[in-house]
Scaffold this active site. Structure first.
Site, PDB file in Angstrom:
ATOM      1  N   ASN A   1      33.695 -44.953  -3.950  1.00  0.00           N
ATOM      2  CA  ASN A   1      32.366 -44.419  -4.285  1.00  0.00           C
ATOM      3  C   ASN A   1      31.347 -45.018  -3.330  1.00  0.00           C
ATOM      4  O   ASN A   1      31.305 -46.243  -3.151  1.00  0.00           O
ATOM      5  CB  ASN A   1      31.978 -44.808  -5.722  1.00  0.00           C
ATOM      6  CG  ASN A   1      30.516 -44.495  -6.035  1.00  0.00           C
ATOM      7  OD1 ASN A   1      30.168 -43.340  -6.258  1.00  0.00           O
ATOM      8  ND2 ASN A   1      29.658 -45.504  -6.020  1.00  0.00           N
ATOM      9  N   GLU A   2      30.557 -44.179  -2.726  1.00  0.00           N
ATOM     10  CA  GLU A   2      29.476 -44.641  -1.842  1.00  0.00           C
ATOM     11  C   GLU A   2      29.967 -45.771  -0.940  1.00  0.00           C
ATOM     12  O   GLU A   2      29.359 -46.855  -0.878  1.00  0.00           O
ATOM     13  CB  GLU A   2      28.235 -45.040  -2.643  1.00  0.00           C
ATOM     14  CG  GLU A   2      27.655 -43.854  -3.393  1.00  0.00           C
ATOM     15  CD  GLU A   2      26.226 -44.024  -3.900  1.00  0.00           C
ATOM     16  OE1 GLU A   2      25.672 -45.114  -3.824  1.00  0.00           O
ATOM     17  OE2 GLU A   2      25.670 -43.015  -4.376  1.00  0.00           O
TER      18      GLU A   2
ATOM     19  N   GLU B   1      27.317 -37.006  -7.970  1.00  0.00           N
ATOM     20  CA  GLU B   1      26.130 -37.686  -8.509  1.00  0.00           C
ATOM     21  C   GLU B   1      24.903 -36.880  -8.109  1.00  0.00           C
ATOM     22  O   GLU B   1      24.649 -36.685  -6.912  1.00  0.00           O
ATOM     23  CB  GLU B   1      26.010 -39.125  -7.992  1.00  0.00           C
ATOM     24  CG  GLU B   1      27.044 -40.050  -8.608  1.00  0.00           C
ATOM     25  CD  GLU B   1      26.826 -41.516  -8.280  1.00  0.00           C
ATOM     26  OE1 GLU B   1      25.666 -41.936  -8.061  1.00  0.00           O
ATOM     27  OE2 GLU B   1      27.838 -42.245  -8.239  1.00  0.00           O
TER      28      GLU B   1
ATOM     29  N   GLN C   1      23.140 -39.694 -15.576  1.00  0.00           N
ATOM     30  CA  GLN C   1      24.374 -40.015 -16.239  1.00  0.00           C
ATOM     31  C   GLN C   1      24.261 -39.626 -17.699  1.00  0.00           C
ATOM     32  O   GLN C   1      23.155 -39.515 -18.209  1.00  0.00           O
ATOM     33  CB  GLN C   1      24.669 -41.499 -16.116  1.00  0.00           C
ATOM     34  CG  GLN C   1      24.849 -41.970 -14.680  1.00  0.00           C
ATOM     35  CD  GLN C   1      25.445 -43.365 -14.578  1.00  0.00           C
ATOM     36  OE1 GLN C   1      25.815 -43.976 -15.571  1.00  0.00           O
ATOM     37  NE2 GLN C   1      25.498 -43.893 -13.347  1.00  0.00           N
TER      38      GLN C   1
ATOM     39  N   GLU D   1      28.885 -44.330 -16.357  1.00  0.00           N
ATOM     40  CA  GLU D   1      29.168 -45.581 -15.645  1.00  0.00           C
ATOM     41  C   GLU D   1      28.942 -46.769 -16.581  1.00  0.00           C
ATOM     42  O   GLU D   1      28.168 -46.690 -17.547  1.00  0.00           O
ATOM     43  CB  GLU D   1      28.224 -45.679 -14.431  1.00  0.00           C
ATOM     44  CG  GLU D   1      28.435 -46.941 -13.606  1.00  0.00           C
ATOM     45  CD  GLU D   1      27.739 -46.881 -12.235  1.00  0.00           C
ATOM     46  OE1 GLU D   1      26.976 -45.943 -11.985  1.00  0.00           O
ATOM     47  OE2 GLU D   1      27.984 -47.804 -11.430  1.00  0.00           O
TER      48      GLU D   1
ATOM     49  N   TYR E   1      20.016 -37.675  -5.079  1.00  0.00           N
ATOM     50  CA  TYR E   1      19.128 -37.814  -6.234  1.00  0.00           C
ATOM     51  C   TYR E   1      17.740 -37.282  -5.889  1.00  0.00           C
ATOM     52  O   TYR E   1      17.281 -37.407  -4.743  1.00  0.00           O
ATOM     53  CB  TYR E   1      19.007 -39.288  -6.649  1.00  0.00           C
ATOM     54  CG  TYR E   1      20.241 -39.805  -7.363  1.00  0.00           C
ATOM     55  CD1 TYR E   1      20.411 -39.588  -8.730  1.00  0.00           C
ATOM     56  CD2 TYR E   1      21.236 -40.499  -6.687  1.00  0.00           C
ATOM     57  CE1 TYR E   1      21.537 -40.056  -9.400  1.00  0.00           C
ATOM     58  CE2 TYR E   1      22.371 -40.969  -7.346  1.00  0.00           C
ATOM     59  CZ  TYR E   1      22.506 -40.746  -8.711  1.00  0.00           C
ATOM     60  OH  TYR E   1      23.625 -41.198  -9.372  1.00  0.00           O
TER      61      TYR E   1
HETATM   62  O1  AHR Z   1      24.017 -43.508 -10.760  1.00  0.00           O
HETATM   63  C1  AHR Z   1      23.530 -44.765 -10.399  1.00  0.00           C
HETATM   64  C2  AHR Z   1      24.072 -45.242  -9.065  1.00  0.00           C
HETATM   65  O2  AHR Z   1      23.614 -44.406  -8.055  1.00  0.00           O
HETATM   66  C3  AHR Z   1      25.570 -45.202  -8.895  1.00  0.00           C
HETATM   67  O3  AHR Z   1      26.195 -46.323  -9.412  1.00  0.00           O
HETATM   68  C4  AHR Z   1      25.727 -45.154  -7.410  1.00  0.00           C
HETATM   69  O4  AHR Z   1      26.921 -44.509  -7.018  1.00  0.00           O
HETATM   70  C5  AHR Z   1      24.470 -44.448  -6.943  1.00  0.00           C
HETATM   71  O5  AHR Z   1      23.872 -45.121  -5.908  1.00  0.00           O
END
Ligand code: AHR
Length: 501
Positions: free
Chosen positions: A173-174, A303, A352, A27, A247
């Site tokens: 995205n999101e 992600e 990432q 990103e 995450y």
């Molecule tokens: O990876 C960091 C961020 O996490 C991304 O930009 C977003 O899609 C997610 O919330």
């Protein structure tokens, strides 16, 4: 000592493990693109048309299958026309999500697709739904693929006559958050509108990924599968993949724990939070199985990874963090989940690639030295699973727990490659105890070709620019093969790969 007795049916190959499960994500965030992968053509750092050679080589070594770009939250604030044409003429925008820094658009479509060609991987472009328009996305697809017309001419004038084939497209995205704060119902309608104009080109079918859920939001998956998947009049599916973001955040979003140091409780918190991915995949898979029983649509975990407090002294908007063997075990545990669900999980992206979150590499500021993280080594150990057929693994493996959350003390996957070799990957999630593992391979007299181990005497050790190989793979000693039985001992907190001819 935990003991795991596992049977691997070497004569019962199952579904193909899609190589795209091992994808990465880059990103416009912090030092991922600029001062990470991209140093510019004039940099003293050896590069090919601006992209760092050592990073390209590191990614090629782990056989990166696809790279997602340009975001993330950045994607729904990104207008692709900003990134084409002469660099000096490109607009300078504020990167509102990540540190408010100036984005000069030095890296745009041509540069990124050149990187993918250097890497030999598929690009996965994330389209802008939140602040973009169907026309903008439609024209981006056309700019990449057209062989005739104004956009094809413009692409040629910008230095690329031959079209690319960009198969993988994210449509937002999101969108439940930074991508527009939409409800599932609203997004499902928007999705259909955008997807209508995100057209295939002749012989260039697209793989469209609809924005999926935030963690355990099964309602989102239900609604988007129900309302976004086909048009109101029925017809062909309008997306080929539905995403999921999750995450592993030890502590809370407001008060994240550091990447290192940590104690045994901190180690276990990461394992337990990481293993939640299994329940999430099962839950979303169940909804998708009901609405798409043929599994035509992939679950795309585009992600995932660990998210700690930023390294002290770094920009909080840049999400730069260190890593230890704890992250390597988390990566192995997560990849094992994806492999175990590979009938449905067919694409995934670790967040990432460099200098951001659970990166495979870190670089010194100003284009200095490069260090490979423990996670890079895991992707190396798992590369043999790409495109191989999953083998059933069954048996007794002990279970651990942290604050009421259970997770496996030993986790394993096995596959049969096209060359007939069997790869078994194992991890010991216990921070204190070694694990004794016995494998019974039915249908094959295994001949050990290679056994590699990733472990660290101190669990909190990081690879640094001065000690880049502090956590690295080495041979796994003491593997015994007797007939169809194999035994090995894994040290605490370790990942191993065994290859059998
Ligand atoms: O990876 C960091 C961020 O996490 C991304 O930009 C977003 O899609 C997610 O919330």
């Amino acid at each position: 000592m935990p003991r795991a007795h596992l049977a691997i049916a070497a004569d019962q190959p199952g579904p193909v493990i899609d190589r795209h499960i091992f994808g990465h994500f880059a990103e416009h965030l912090g030092r991922c693109i600029y001062d990470g992968l991209w140093v510019g053509e004039d940099s003293p750092v050896p590069n090919t048309r601006g992209w760092r050679n050592d990073l390209v080589a590191a990614l090629r070594q782990i056989r990166v299958p696809n790279l997602r770009w340009p975001g993330g939250c950045f994607a729904d604030d990104y207008h692709w026309r900003d990134g084409i044409g002469p660099r000096a003429m490109r607009p300078r925008r504020i990167n509102a999500h990540w540190g408010g820094v100036v984005e000069d658009n030095a890296v745009g479509t041509h540069e990124f697709l050149d990187l993918c060609e250097q890497l030999g991987c598929e690009p996965y472009l994330a389209g802008n739904v939140g602040s973009g328009s169907p026309r903008e996305l439609r024209e981006w697809v056309e700019y990449c693929h057209a062989t005739t017309g104004t956009l094809a001419d413009e692409r040629a004038a910008n230095g690329r006559r031959a079209p690319w084939h960009v198969r993988l497209w994210g449509v937002g995205n999101e969108n439940w958050g930074c991508g527009g704060n939409m409800t599932a119902e609203y997004y499902a309608n928007e999705y259909r509108r955008f997807a209508t104009y995100t057209r295939d080109f002749p012989d260039r079918p697209l793989f469209r990924v609809a924005c999926g859920a935030n963690g355990g939001d099964f309602h989102w998956t239900e609604v988007v599968m129900r309302d976004g998947y086909r048009g109101p009049l029925g017809g062909a599916p309008m997306f080929q993949g539905l995403s999921l973001h999750y995450y592993t955040v030890p502590g809370s979003w407001e008060n994240k724990q550091p990447a290192s140091p940590f104690g045994h409780a901190g180690w276990k918190a990461v394992m337990a939070a990481g293993w939640k991915m299994d329940a999430l995949v099962r839950g979303h898979r169940a909804v998708m199985d009901r609405l798409d029983p043929a599994a035509a649509t992939a679950l795309v975990v585009d992600e995932w990874g660990s998210w700690y407090a930023v390294e002290p002294g770094t920009n909080p908007g840049f999400l730069y963090q260190q890593q230890t063997v704890r992250d390597a075990v988390l990566a192995a545990l997560t990849l094992n989940i994806f492999i175990n669900h590979c009938e449905r999980v067919r694409l995934a992206n670790l967040a990432q690639t460099v200098n951001v979150l659970q990166a495979i590499a870190l670089t010194e500021e100003g284009g200095g030295r490069l260090v490979l993280t423990p996670t890079w080594h895991v992707f190396g150990l798992y590369a043999a699973h790409q495109g191989a057929k999953r083998l059933p693994v069954q048996g007794d493996a002990p279970v651990s727990a942290h604050e009421g959350l259970e997770y496996p003390a030993v986790s394993a996957t096995a596959s049969l490659g096209g060359d007939g070799a069997i790869t078994v990957t194992l991890c010991n999630t216990d921070p204190a105890e070694p694990a004794a593992v016995t494998l019974a391979l039915t249908g094959r007299a295994p001949k050990l070709a290679e056994a590699r181990l990733l472990a660290s005497a101190e669990l909190t050790t990081c690879n640094t620019f001065d000690r880049p190989d502090a956590v690295a793979t080495r041979p796994l000693d003491g593997v015994r093969v007797a007939g169809q039985n194999v035994s090995a001992t894994l040290p605490p907190g370790a990942v191993a790969s065994l290859r059998f001819a």
